[in-house]
Write a protein that holds these residues in place. Structure first.
Motif, PDB file in Angstrom:
ATOM      1  N   ALA A   1     -51.265  18.882  46.297  1.00 43.76           N
ATOM      2  CA  ALA A   1     -50.623  17.676  45.773  1.00 43.76           C
ATOM      3  C   ALA A   1     -51.507  17.004  44.719  1.00 43.76           C
ATOM      4  CB  ALA A   1     -50.321  16.708  46.920  1.00 43.76           C
ATOM      5  N   LEU A   2     -52.815  16.923  44.995  1.00 37.32           N
ATOM      6  CA  LEU A   2     -53.739  16.303  44.032  1.00 37.32           C
ATOM      7  C   LEU A   2     -53.801  17.111  42.738  1.00 37.32           C
ATOM      8  CD1 LEU A   2     -55.833  14.150  43.371  1.00 37.32           C
ATOM      9  CD2 LEU A   2     -57.574  15.587  44.483  1.00 37.32           C
ATOM     10  N   THR A   3     -53.830  18.435  42.871  1.00 32.70           N
ATOM     11  CA  THR A   3     -53.868  19.288  41.682  1.00 32.70           C
ATOM     12  C   THR A   3     -52.616  19.107  40.833  1.00 32.70           C
ATOM     13  OG1 THR A   3     -55.187  20.936  42.861  1.00 32.70           O
ATOM     14  CG2 THR A   3     -54.062  21.664  40.869  1.00 32.70           C
ATOM     15  N   MET A   4     -51.461  19.033  41.475  1.00 30.55           N
ATOM     16  CA  MET A   4     -50.211  18.839  40.741  1.00 30.55           C
ATOM     17  C   MET A   4     -50.177  17.478  40.058  1.00 30.55           C
ATOM     18  SD  MET A   4     -48.643  21.645  40.965  1.00 30.55           S
ATOM     19  CE  MET A   4     -47.102  21.102  40.224  1.00 30.55           C
ATOM     20  N   ALA A   5     -50.739  16.451  40.716  1.00 33.27           N
ATOM     21  CA  ALA A   5     -50.776  15.115  40.107  1.00 33.27           C
ATOM     22  C   ALA A   5     -51.654  15.105  38.866  1.00 33.27           C
ATOM     23  CB  ALA A   5     -51.281  14.095  41.123  1.00 33.27           C
ATOM     24  N   VAL A   6     -52.814  15.770  38.958  1.00 29.80           N
ATOM     25  CA  VAL A   6     -53.718  15.839  37.805  1.00 29.80           C
ATOM     26  C   VAL A   6     -53.065  16.606  36.656  1.00 29.80           C
ATOM     27  CG1 VAL A   6     -55.910  16.759  36.966  1.00 29.80           C
ATOM     28  CG2 VAL A   6     -55.804  15.597  39.176  1.00 29.80           C
ATOM     29  N   LEU A   7     -52.446  17.724  36.972  1.00 33.75           N
ATOM     30  CA  LEU A   7     -51.779  18.512  35.931  1.00 33.75           C
ATOM     31  C   LEU A   7     -50.630  17.734  35.302  1.00 33.75           C
ATOM     32  CD1 LEU A   7     -51.656  22.078  37.552  1.00 33.75           C
ATOM     33  CD2 LEU A   7     -53.072  21.315  35.635  1.00 33.75           C
ATOM     34  N   GLY A   8     -49.876  16.984  36.122  1.00 33.67           N
ATOM     35  CA  GLY A   8     -48.775  16.187  35.595  1.00 33.67           C
ATOM     36  C   GLY A   8     -49.277  15.114  34.638  1.00 33.67           C
ATOM     37  N   ASN A   9     -50.359  14.420  35.009  1.00 32.44           N
ATOM     38  CA  ASN A   9     -50.939  13.407  34.121  1.00 32.44           C
ATOM     39  C   ASN A   9     -51.469  14.025  32.835  1.00 32.44           C
ATOM     40  OD1 ASN A   9     -50.430  11.182  35.746  1.00 32.44           O
ATOM     41  ND2 ASN A   9     -52.331  11.410  36.896  1.00 32.44           N
ATOM     42  N   LEU A  10     -52.083  15.202  32.964  1.00 37.47           N
ATOM     43  CA  LEU A  10     -52.612  15.875  31.783  1.00 37.47           C
ATOM     44  C   LEU A  10     -51.489  16.245  30.813  1.00 37.47           C
ATOM     45  CD1 LEU A  10     -55.006  17.113  30.294  1.00 37.47           C
ATOM     46  CD2 LEU A  10     -54.676  19.202  31.622  1.00 37.47           C
ATOM     47  N   VAL A  11     -50.396  16.772  31.349  1.00 39.18           N
ATOM     48  CA  VAL A  11     -49.250  17.126  30.504  1.00 39.18           C
ATOM     49  C   VAL A  11     -48.691  15.873  29.823  1.00 39.18           C
ATOM     50  CG1 VAL A  11     -46.879  17.980  30.526  1.00 39.18           C
ATOM     51  CG2 VAL A  11     -48.648  19.190  31.803  1.00 39.18           C
ATOM     52  N   PHE A  12     -48.608  14.773  30.566  1.00 38.61           N
ATOM     53  CA  PHE A  12     -48.100  13.516  30.009  1.00 38.61           C
ATOM     54  C   PHE A  12     -48.992  13.020  28.875  1.00 38.61           C
ATOM     55  CE2 PHE A  12     -48.072   8.863  29.965  1.00 38.61           C
ATOM     56  CZ  PHE A  12     -46.725   8.621  29.724  1.00 38.61           C
ATOM     57  N   ILE A  13     -50.323  13.093  29.061  1.00 33.19           N
ATOM     58  CA  ILE A  13     -51.260  12.635  28.024  1.00 33.19           C
ATOM     59  C   ILE A  13     -51.151  13.506  26.775  1.00 33.19           C
ATOM     60  CG2 ILE A  13     -53.706  12.409  27.453  1.00 33.19           C
ATOM     61  CD1 ILE A  13     -54.182  11.620  30.385  1.00 33.19           C
ATOM     62  N   VAL A  14     -51.112  14.823  26.976  1.00 32.37           N
ATOM     63  CA  VAL A  14     -51.015  15.740  25.835  1.00 32.37           C
ATOM     64  C   VAL A  14     -49.704  15.528  25.088  1.00 32.37           C
ATOM     65  CG1 VAL A  14     -50.841  18.159  25.163  1.00 32.37           C
ATOM     66  CG2 VAL A  14     -52.542  17.463  26.860  1.00 32.37           C
ATOM     67  N   TYR A  15     -48.615  15.377  25.829  1.00 36.36           N
ATOM     68  CA  TYR A  15     -47.312  15.161  25.196  1.00 36.36           C
ATOM     69  C   TYR A  15     -47.303  13.857  24.404  1.00 36.36           C
ATOM     70  CZ  TYR A  15     -42.311  14.296  24.669  1.00 36.36           C
ATOM     71  OH  TYR A  15     -41.076  14.030  24.146  1.00 36.36           O
ATOM     72  N   GLY A  16     -47.874  12.786  24.983  1.00 28.87           N
ATOM     73  CA  GLY A  16     -47.932  11.511  24.274  1.00 28.87           C
ATOM     74  C   GLY A  16     -48.772  11.589  23.014  1.00 28.87           C
ATOM     75  N   THR A  17     -49.887  12.326  23.083  1.00 23.11           N
ATOM     76  CA  THR A  17     -50.743  12.488  21.905  1.00 23.11           C
ATOM     77  C   THR A  17     -50.026  13.246  20.801  1.00 23.11           C
ATOM     78  OG1 THR A  17     -52.714  12.478  23.312  1.00 23.11           O
ATOM     79  CG2 THR A  17     -52.955  13.357  21.080  1.00 23.11           C
ATOM     80  N   ILE A  18     -49.302  14.295  21.173  1.00 22.69           N
ATOM     81  CA  ILE A  18     -48.543  15.072  20.186  1.00 22.69           C
ATOM     82  C   ILE A  18     -47.464  14.199  19.548  1.00 22.69           C
ATOM     83  CG2 ILE A  18     -46.973  17.011  19.875  1.00 22.69           C
ATOM     84  CD1 ILE A  18     -48.520  18.483  22.042  1.00 22.69           C
ATOM     85  N   GLN A  19     -46.786  13.405  20.359  1.00 17.61           N
ATOM     86  CA  GLN A  19     -45.741  12.526  19.841  1.00 17.61           C
ATOM     87  C   GLN A  19     -46.323  11.522  18.853  1.00 17.61           C
ATOM     88  OE1 GLN A  19     -42.887  14.246  20.567  1.00 17.61           O
ATOM     89  NE2 GLN A  19     -41.926  12.290  21.030  1.00 17.61           N
ATOM     90  N   ARG A  20     -47.462  10.915  19.190  1.00 14.55           N
ATOM     91  CA  ARG A  20     -48.079   9.914  18.300  1.00 14.55           C
ATOM     92  C   ARG A  20     -48.595  10.545  17.020  1.00 14.55           C
ATOM     93  NH1 ARG A  20     -49.967   7.979  23.299  1.00 14.55           N
ATOM     94  NH2 ARG A  20     -51.995   8.965  23.015  1.00 14.55           N
ATOM     95  N   SER A  21     -48.986  11.814  17.081  1.00 10.35           N
ATOM     96  CA  SER A  21     -49.506  12.467  15.879  1.00 10.35           C
ATOM     97  C   SER A  21     -48.430  12.636  14.814  1.00 10.35           C
ATOM     98  CB  SER A  21     -50.113  13.831  16.230  1.00 10.35           C
ATOM     99  OG  SER A  21     -49.101  14.753  16.619  1.00 10.35           O
ATOM    100  N   HIS A  22     -47.162  12.549  15.214  1.00  8.46           N
ATOM    101  CA  HIS A  22     -46.060  12.682  14.260  1.00  8.46           C
ATOM    102  C   HIS A  22     -45.564  11.335  13.757  1.00  8.46           C
ATOM    103  CE1 HIS A  22     -45.715  16.996  14.806  1.00  8.46           C
ATOM    104  NE2 HIS A  22     -45.660  16.841  16.122  1.00  8.46           N
ATOM    105  N   VAL A  23     -46.170  10.240  14.236  1.00  6.60           N
ATOM    106  CA  VAL A  23     -45.764   8.902  13.793  1.00  6.60           C
ATOM    107  C   VAL A  23     -46.456   8.586  12.476  1.00  6.60           C
ATOM    108  CG1 VAL A  23     -45.808   6.442  14.340  1.00  6.60           C
ATOM    109  CG2 VAL A  23     -45.354   8.107  16.145  1.00  6.60           C
TER     110      VAL A  23
END
Length: 231
Positions: free
Chosen positions: A29-51
């Protein structure tokens, strides 16, 4: 039935090691939570890079001029800018900082008492032609005219002096919702400013917050000063 027989010893072992099973489940469960947060951070960074920051990013070059302490510089800011404008392919040059480059952020007020800030805005300041150098897109009003710009060496901070400024559409909507910002007077911590034009976007930072696009631009005429900074 055969499959159940194959996994039956495993299930029996798990029943006899409940603590290990609980720890294993918590670890997954902890591993999945960390991976989920990591995916969210990477996705947000990619989105902001196109702004877009609101400037002509692919057409701008940045030069940082640093004055050597103890050395007398023979150049002037006006002379440096004139030399840059004479370079083939250069259409505009100005002293000042682009977005994401240590832009000042100050409170903005609608009354001279400066008691109640309406918002925090990014202040882009620089020499004449800064708005054209950045490639800002004016959607209302007009760009700065040479006859309305203050001269840096003679700039006055008196209460009667009003800097002509450009502000973003987002800041105009925040300060004057449902109204017209052109010709209005606003105040930062030191001076009064009169809105002469509105630009579509100029983001001081790209964090995803609406106030990234709360920006103001003002210019001044430079002469014999040696400012020794970004241009």
């Amino acid at each position: 039935m055969r499959t159940f027989r194959q996994i039956q010893p495993i299930l029996a072992a798990l029943r006899s090691h409940k603590t290990a099973v609980i720890l294993l489940v918590l670890e997954i469960a902890l591993t999945m939570a960390v991976l989920g947060n990591l995916v969210f951070i990477v996705y947000g960074t990619i989105q902001r890079s196109h702004v877009s920051t609101g400037v002509a990013e692919s057409q701008i070059g940045l030069i940082q001029s640093i004055t050597v302490i103890g050395e007398q510089s023979r150049g002037t800011t006006a002379g440096d800018l004139a030399a840059l404008r004479n370079v083939p392919g250069v259409t505009h040059a100005a002293y000042g900082g682009p977005p994401l480059w240590y832009v000042e952020r100050d409170p903005v007020f609608l009354d001279p008492s400066r008691q109640h800030p309406v918002a925090q805005m990014y202040e882009f300041q620089g020499s004449q032609d800064l708005s054209r150098t950045l490639g800002l897109h004016i959607v209302e009003g007009h760009d700065f005219s040479d006859d309305e710009l203050p001269v840096l060496a003679k700039m006055s901070m008196s209460k009667d002096f009003q800097f002509p400024v450009l502000i973003t559409r987002a800041l105009a909507d925040r300060l004057y919702p449902g109204g017209n910002a052109l010709g209005r007077v606003l105040y930062d911590g030191n001076a009064a400013a009169r809105v002469v034009g509105i630009v579509d976007h100029l983001r001081g930072e790209i964090t995803g917050r609406p106030d990234d696009d709360y920006s103001m631009v003002y210019e001044y005429v430079v002469g014999a000063q040696n400012m020794g900074a970004a241009s």
